[in-house]
Design a protein around this motif. Structure first.
Motif, PDB file in Angstrom:
ATOM      1  N   GLY A 308       0.797  -1.228   0.000  1.00 10.02           N
ATOM      2  CA  GLY A 308       0.000   0.000   0.000  1.00 10.02           C
ATOM      3  C   GLY A 308       0.822   1.267   0.000  1.00 10.02           C
ATOM      4  N   ASP A 309       2.082   1.170  -0.443  1.00 10.09           N
ATOM      5  CA  ASP A 309       2.935   2.369  -0.396  1.00 10.09           C
ATOM      6  C   ASP A 309       3.091   2.943  -1.809  1.00 10.09           C
ATOM      7  OD1 ASP A 309       4.893   4.265   0.458  1.00 10.09           O
ATOM      8  OD2 ASP A 309       5.424   2.900   2.089  1.00 10.09           O
ATOM      9  N   ILE A 310       3.950   3.934  -1.968  1.00  5.12           N
ATOM     10  CA  ILE A 310       4.221   4.483  -3.302  1.00  5.12           C
ATOM     11  C   ILE A 310       4.928   3.420  -4.131  1.00  5.12           C
ATOM     12  CG2 ILE A 310       4.340   6.910  -2.593  1.00  5.12           C
ATOM     13  CD1 ILE A 310       7.491   6.512  -2.796  1.00  5.12           C
ATOM     14  N   GLY A 311       4.857   3.595  -5.452  1.00  2.00           N
ATOM     15  CA  GLY A 311       5.372   2.587  -6.374  1.00  2.00           C
ATOM     16  C   GLY A 311       6.775   2.099  -6.068  1.00  2.00           C
ATOM     17  N   THR A 333      -1.653  -9.607  -2.646  1.00  2.00           N
ATOM     18  CA  THR A 333      -2.741  -8.646  -2.504  1.00  2.00           C
ATOM     19  C   THR A 333      -2.160  -7.237  -2.425  1.00  2.00           C
ATOM     20  OG1 THR A 333      -2.685  -8.928  -0.113  1.00  2.00           O
ATOM     21  CG2 THR A 333      -4.326 -10.218  -1.317  1.00  2.00           C
ATOM     22  N   VAL A 334      -2.896  -6.299  -3.008  1.00  2.00           N
ATOM     23  CA  VAL A 334      -2.406  -4.922  -3.132  1.00  2.00           C
ATOM     24  C   VAL A 334      -3.556  -3.957  -2.859  1.00  2.00           C
ATOM     25  CG1 VAL A 334      -1.392  -3.259  -4.742  1.00  2.00           C
ATOM     26  CG2 VAL A 334      -0.781  -5.670  -4.920  1.00  2.00           C
ATOM     27  N   HIS A 335      -3.298  -2.948  -2.051  1.00  2.00           N
ATOM     28  CA  HIS A 335      -4.278  -1.877  -1.866  1.00  2.00           C
ATOM     29  C   HIS A 335      -4.152  -0.893  -3.016  1.00  2.00           C
ATOM     30  CE1 HIS A 335      -5.934  -2.756   2.039  1.00  2.00           C
ATOM     31  NE2 HIS A 335      -4.739  -2.853   2.603  1.00  2.00           N
ATOM     32  N   PRO A 336      -5.248  -0.463  -3.593  1.00  2.00           N
ATOM     33  CA  PRO A 336      -5.133   0.519  -4.690  1.00  2.00           C
ATOM     34  C   PRO A 336      -4.969   1.955  -4.191  1.00  2.00           C
ATOM     35  CG  PRO A 336      -7.413  -0.156  -4.419  1.00  2.00           C
ATOM     36  CD  PRO A 336      -6.632  -0.913  -3.389  1.00  2.00           C
ATOM     37  N   ILE A 337      -4.791   2.127  -2.904  1.00  2.20           N
ATOM     38  CA  ILE A 337      -4.784   3.444  -2.260  1.00  2.20           C
ATOM     39  C   ILE A 337      -3.830   4.454  -2.901  1.00  2.20           C
ATOM     40  CG2 ILE A 337      -3.153   2.624  -0.467  1.00  2.20           C
ATOM     41  CD1 ILE A 337      -5.794   4.997   0.580  1.00  2.20           C
ATOM     42  N   SER A 338      -2.651   3.970  -3.371  1.00  2.00           N
ATOM     43  CA  SER A 338      -1.679   4.945  -3.881  1.00  2.00           C
ATOM     44  C   SER A 338      -1.907   5.274  -5.345  1.00  2.00           C
ATOM     45  CB  SER A 338      -0.256   4.423  -3.678  1.00  2.00           C
ATOM     46  OG  SER A 338      -0.096   3.231  -4.406  1.00  2.00           O
ATOM     47  N   GLY A 339      -2.864   4.612  -5.997  1.00  2.13           N
ATOM     48  CA  GLY A 339      -3.143   4.892  -7.408  1.00  2.13           C
ATOM     49  C   GLY A 339      -2.649   3.772  -8.304  1.00  2.13           C
ATOM     50  N   ALA A 340      -3.067   3.847  -9.584  1.00  2.45           N
ATOM     51  CA  ALA A 340      -2.812   2.731 -10.504  1.00  2.45           C
ATOM     52  C   ALA A 340      -1.333   2.511 -10.797  1.00  2.45           C
ATOM     53  CB  ALA A 340      -3.564   2.960 -11.807  1.00  2.45           C
ATOM     54  N   LEU A 361      -6.410  -7.036  -6.296  1.00  7.43           N
ATOM     55  CA  LEU A 361      -6.566  -5.671  -5.772  1.00  7.43           C
ATOM     56  C   LEU A 361      -7.638  -5.681  -4.689  1.00  7.43           C
ATOM     57  CD1 LEU A 361      -6.735  -2.994  -8.605  1.00  7.43           C
ATOM     58  CD2 LEU A 361      -4.963  -3.300  -6.897  1.00  7.43           C
ATOM     59  N   ILE A 362      -7.336  -5.042  -3.585  1.00  7.43           N
ATOM     60  CA  ILE A 362      -8.309  -5.034  -2.480  1.00  7.43           C
ATOM     61  C   ILE A 362      -9.283  -3.871  -2.680  1.00  7.43           C
ATOM     62  CG2 ILE A 362      -8.612  -4.903   0.018  1.00  7.43           C
ATOM     63  CD1 ILE A 362      -5.615  -5.896   0.138  1.00  7.43           C
ATOM     64  N   ALA A 363     -10.491  -4.224  -3.090  1.00  6.96           N
ATOM     65  CA  ALA A 363     -11.499  -3.190  -3.341  1.00  6.96           C
ATOM     66  C   ALA A 363     -12.285  -2.898  -2.064  1.00  6.96           C
ATOM     67  CB  ALA A 363     -12.448  -3.639  -4.443  1.00  6.96           C
ATOM     68  N   TYR A 376     -13.995   5.129  -3.791  1.00  9.13           N
ATOM     69  CA  TYR A 376     -12.760   4.348  -3.642  1.00  9.13           C
ATOM     70  C   TYR A 376     -12.983   2.954  -4.239  1.00  9.13           C
ATOM     71  CZ  TYR A 376      -8.773   2.055  -1.420  1.00  9.13           C
ATOM     72  OH  TYR A 376      -7.617   1.361  -1.186  1.00  9.13           O
ATOM     73  N   LEU A 377     -14.091   2.386  -3.846  1.00 13.79           N
ATOM     74  CA  LEU A 377     -14.435   1.051  -4.302  1.00 13.79           C
ATOM     75  C   LEU A 377     -14.598   1.011  -5.833  1.00 13.79           C
ATOM     76  CD1 LEU A 377     -17.149  -0.794  -2.245  1.00 13.79           C
ATOM     77  CD2 LEU A 377     -16.587  -1.416  -4.539  1.00 13.79           C
ATOM     78  N   LYS A 378     -15.325   2.005  -6.349  1.00 15.97           N
ATOM     79  CA  LYS A 378     -15.548   2.051  -7.808  1.00 15.97           C
ATOM     80  C   LYS A 378     -14.229   2.189  -8.555  1.00 15.97           C
ATOM     81  CE  LYS A 378     -19.906   4.364  -7.890  1.00 15.97           C
ATOM     82  NZ  LYS A 378     -20.326   5.757  -7.948  1.00 15.97           N
ATOM     83  N   SER A 379     -13.344   3.049  -8.036  1.00 18.30           N
ATOM     84  CA  SER A 379     -12.060   3.245  -8.729  1.00 18.30           C
ATOM     85  C   SER A 379     -11.223   1.973  -8.680  1.00 18.30           C
ATOM     86  CB  SER A 379     -11.255   4.375  -8.091  1.00 18.30           C
ATOM     87  OG  SER A 379     -12.021   5.523  -8.025  1.00 18.30           O
ATOM     88  N   ALA A 380     -11.319   1.256  -7.573  1.00 15.74           N
ATOM     89  CA  ALA A 380     -10.556   0.002  -7.470  1.00 15.74           C
ATOM     90  C   ALA A 380     -11.026  -0.983  -8.541  1.00 15.74           C
ATOM     91  CB  ALA A 380     -10.736  -0.603  -6.080  1.00 15.74           C
ATOM     92  N   VAL A 381     -12.341  -1.024  -8.754  1.00 14.44           N
ATOM     93  CA  VAL A 381     -12.877  -1.953  -9.757  1.00 14.44           C
ATOM     94  C   VAL A 381     -12.403  -1.536 -11.150  1.00 14.44           C
ATOM     95  CG1 VAL A 381     -14.979  -2.914 -10.781  1.00 14.44           C
ATOM     96  CG2 VAL A 381     -14.882  -2.486  -8.313  1.00 14.44           C
TER      97      VAL A 381
END
Ligand code: 5BU
Length: 476
Positions: A308-311, A333-340, A361-363, A376-381
């Motif tokens: 869940g950190d920066i790239g 598993t990856v959090h999409p929190i930092s962006g694509a 990706l954890i939505a 957040y959820l929609k963007s993860a999808v």
């Protein structure tokens, strides 16, 4: 006509409607081409020439009784065609008015009117399908779409599957040839774009009603053929052949205990999920033995690292350190929190790894009060759907994606409890499968059972039965 198209291609390039380089898509993925035809409203001569050229795509103009542009870029083009040819126009609202007549289509029409669609650029075809959907609800007859550029990413096929013929002034490969001939771009750019297009085909859009491609109804074996990521195909195939959609969370602190569990439950699970940072005696030998068991019993290894950190940090965490996750975990598993861009970073971390790798990706999380909601959820999808060549699926709690090539993984499954006293929320196997899970994660339901094998078999049975019921019941 070809000379005109060559000339217009160069003009589009010169007004920067076509850009080549390193760009980010709406959700932050990298692309070497960027088309922005909105700028043409500032160049009326060019806009008018494009509208005229588009209209030459019509075989029999006498059969067209309405014209509808896909909002927004194609609206002025449709207007020009309408005025030039004296054919009435329709407009689809972006949203239904919340007051007054609540019409989605503006304009005067009769049911059965033949309407053609005008669009600037087609990628997956989803915007055109949305417009057509609204027109069809008003009983208009739509069979053709005239498009300036087809990006050749699967949109034409998607529309054909819905009975819509696409006619375009340019396909992107031809457009690039014209620009190459005109000395506007180099063959290196052409190659880059070709490679990008080959790797980034849009997913098939399912046909509501007939649903040949609906994730919830298709059996895993058929979905294996639709997955873009080779590991997603492998996973779906092994689920089918082992008749299991169970992912076992081996959250134990000692390597021996994990290996024993993996050996006992291995033949009955699809994935063994670890949290290696809770292991007290972690060592390389353990990983070798675990990989050996995975091979023997045919299950995949998932490290639930929740990056869940920066790239840059993520690519280092994935590849290096004590655990060297990239070297052995099939899935992470990856959090999409930092962006694509995290996906690109992980791709970097996979350099020179020859085995296939996949990301979940954890939505949406399972714990009470989770912040994974709304946009957040929609963007993860969207992120998962756009990057489905590397993303195998979503970790979530509800039915989020119709894409058959993606898997939904749902944790929070127990038969005997509804929570764990620390805000983990549990559902039973049938509930999670009906809510859209393809794979269900069971941890303490098995690891804390007095007989782990018996518990694993029971979860496996219930999950598989729920899946068979889901794909076979006509009304779900
Ligand atoms: P349990 O013992 O069945 O509660 O274990 C669930 C596992 O799934 C555990 O490893 C969690 O870290 C993991 N998990 C979860 O429970 N909820 C989530 O939203 C996510 C992962 Br993401």
């Amino acid at each position: 006509m070809e000379e005109l198209l060559k000339k217009l291609a160069v003009e589009l390039y010169d007004v920067q409607a076509l850009k080549f380089g390193d760009f980010k898509t709406k959700i932050g993925l990298r692309t070497p081409i960027y088309f922005d035809l909105r700028v043409i409203i500032s160049y009326p001569k060019l806009m008018s020439a494009l509208a005229k050229a588009l209209w030459t795509l019509a075989d029999d103009v006498t059969k067209v009784s309405q014209i509808c542009g896909v909002p927004y870029t194609a609206l002025p083009l449709a207007t020009l065609i309408s005025v030039d040819n004296q054919i009435p126009m329709l407009m689809k609202r972006k949203e239904t008015k919340s007051y007054g007549t609540k019409k989605l289509i503006e304009g005067v029409f009769s049911s059965g009117d033949n309407c053609v669609i005008i669009e600037d650029v087609i990628t997956s075809g989803s915007s055109i399908l949305e417009t057509i959907d609204a027109l069809k609800k008003e009983h208009l007859n739509v069979t053709e779409a005239y498009v300036i550029i087809d990006r050749e990413q699967g949109g034409r096929k998607n529309l054909e599957n819905h009975g819509i013929k696409v006619k375009s002034l340019y396909v992107v490969t031809q457009l690039m040839q014209y620009l190459l001939e005109a000395g506007k771009i180099t063959s290196k750019v052409v190659k880059e774009v070709d490679d990008y297009l080959a790797m980034n085909q849009a997913p098939t859009i399912s046909i509501q009603g007939t649903i040949p491609n609906d994730r919830l109804k298709l059996p895993y074996c058929k979905r294996a053929k639709l997955a873009k990521n080779p590991l997603a195909s492998k996973l779906l195939e092994l689920m089918e052949s082992k008749q299991t959609n169970l992912c076992l969370a081996a959250d134990l602190k000692k390597t021996d205990a994990i290996l024993e569990l993996a050996n006992t439950a291995g033949p009955h699970i699809a994935v063994l999920k670890t949290h290696v940072d809770i292991i007290e005696d972690f060592n390389e030998g353990f990983i070798l033995q675990l990989k050996d068991l995975a091979k023997r019993h045919k299950f995949l290894l998932m490290e639930d690292r929740k990056f869940g950190d920066i790239g840059n940090t993520v690519s280092l965490q994935y590849r290096y350190g004590l655990y060297k996750i990239a070297e052995w975990a099939d899935l992470i598993t990856v959090h999409p929190i930092s962006g694509a861009s995290v996906i690109d970073a992980l791709k970097k971390g996979m350099k020179n790894i020859t085995e296939p790798r996949g990301i979940f990706l954890i939505a949406e999380m399972s714990s009470k009060g989770t912040l994974t909601t709304g946009d957040y959820l929609k963007s993860a999808v969207s992120m998962a759907e756009e990057a489905s060549n590397l993303v195998v699926g979503l970790v979530c709690q509800s039915n989020l994606s119709a894409q058959s090539g993606l898997l939904q993984l749902t944790p929070g499954v127990q038969l005997s409890k509804s929570d764990d006293g620390l805000d983990q929320q549990y559902n039973n196997p049938e509930t999670v499968i009906n809510a859209g899970a393809d794979l269900a994660v069971v941890g303490r339901g098995i690891t804390e059972a007095s007989n782990c094998l018996k518990a694993a078999l029971e979860y496996k049975r219930q999950l598989w039965n729920a899946y068979e019921k889901r794909i076979n019941s006509p009304d779900m």
